[in-house]
Design an enzyme around this catalytic site. Sequence first.
Site, PDB file in Angstrom:
ATOM      1  N   SER A 229      -3.438  11.690   5.871  1.00 26.95           N
ATOM      2  CA  SER A 229      -2.913  10.367   6.221  1.00 26.95           C
ATOM      3  C   SER A 229      -1.399  10.359   6.065  1.00 26.95           C
ATOM      4  CB  SER A 229      -3.539   9.282   5.330  1.00 26.95           C
ATOM      5  OG  SER A 229      -3.035   9.394   4.002  1.00 26.95           O
TER       6      SER A 229
ATOM      7  N   SER B 152       0.359   8.288   3.966  1.00 28.99           N
ATOM      8  CA  SER B 152       0.777   7.539   2.779  1.00 28.99           C
ATOM      9  C   SER B 152       1.899   8.214   2.004  1.00 28.99           C
ATOM     10  CB  SER B 152      -0.420   7.307   1.846  1.00 28.99           C
ATOM     11  OG  SER B 152      -0.824   8.511   1.233  1.00 28.99           O
TER      12      SER B 152
ATOM     13  N   LYS C 133      -0.461  11.551  -4.527  1.00 29.99           N
ATOM     14  CA  LYS C 133       0.603  10.559  -4.687  1.00 29.99           C
ATOM     15  C   LYS C 133       1.696  11.164  -5.569  1.00 29.99           C
ATOM     16  CE  LYS C 133      -1.955   7.410  -2.618  1.00 29.99           C
ATOM     17  NZ  LYS C 133      -1.660   6.961  -1.240  1.00 29.99           N
TER      18      LYS C 133
ATOM     19  N   SER D 284       0.519   2.543   1.569  1.00 29.15           N
ATOM     20  CA  SER D 284      -0.083   3.409   0.555  1.00 29.15           C
ATOM     21  C   SER D 284      -0.944   2.598  -0.384  1.00 29.15           C
ATOM     22  CB  SER D 284       1.015   4.134  -0.237  1.00 29.15           C
ATOM     23  OG  SER D 284       0.461   4.863  -1.314  1.00 29.15           O
TER      24      SER D 284
END
Length: 312
Positions: free
Chosen positions: A89, A91, A146, A260
């Site tokens: 993705s 994010s 992350k 996100s």
Amino acid sequence: MAGYFSIFLVVLTIGSGLIWLLDHLVYAPKRNERIALAQGSSELPLDEDVIAQIAPEPAIIEGAKSIFPMIAAITIFRSFIFEPFQIPSGSMMPTLLDGDFILVQKYAYGIKDPVWRSQLVDVGEPQRGDVTVFKFPLDERIDFIKRIIGLPGDRIVYRNRQLYIKPNCAEGEQQQGTLVCGEYNKIKLDIVNNDEYKQGSMPLVRLTESLPDVSHDILINPQAVEPVERYRPQQPGTRKDEWIVPKDSYFAMGDNRNNSQDSRMWGFVPKENLVGKAVFIWMSFDFENGPDSLLPGWVPTGVRFGRLGNIQ
């Protein structure tokens, strides 16, 4: 899915290893005895075809002996050293793009067994700015990636698209890197451009965010409404956009701040959920097959060689 594959590799390694060991201790000596007896009754050396007829090696043993070294090496490398991941993705844009293939350093935060993921050896702790892969706290079957923003004991504020950090300092400590103890430090942002990325028709602003030990780029949508009502958990004595990081936990955010799902929405990352540190992009593909293309969407349309290298 990654967890199931790890279990499959471990089971395959143990199974093929046990078959090899059983053959080495029990069946191979018996085959060698039959070959020795046949050789003793023959005046000429036995060729391989004759030996195979006298003492045939079962196919399952032959297969286990051939795959065990390779499977064992893959299991060790993937479980304890590096594991490949694909970014699914946007994010973590602009640091990581959909189609990037990365290597995750598994031993960065400790060595864990590949099945139950219990800590075997402590190696290190995440640092602010690390790009980290972890098991999603709400569904540990899913791997998330992350950036670590808050360490245990830190106070984090994200307000009006601006990050503030009040570090957890030891008694008498005045400063942690560029962060002043006892204060909410406003993290410096410098504009890079505002025409490189878009979200739909809206241009995104690319900025360089300067954490104490690493500077990295983030994306902000200046027209997006901050979803403060979705922020959680709200802790006693804090506002909705403020968090106190618990012991043995971390606060993680995506670099694409308005696109996100991260600790602002679902909470903190427990230490036991950490998988490893993302360190290298080893391949990057474009997937730009439009609706009129004859090729399916998963077929790459190009290679982004310029993205290969270390992850900042």
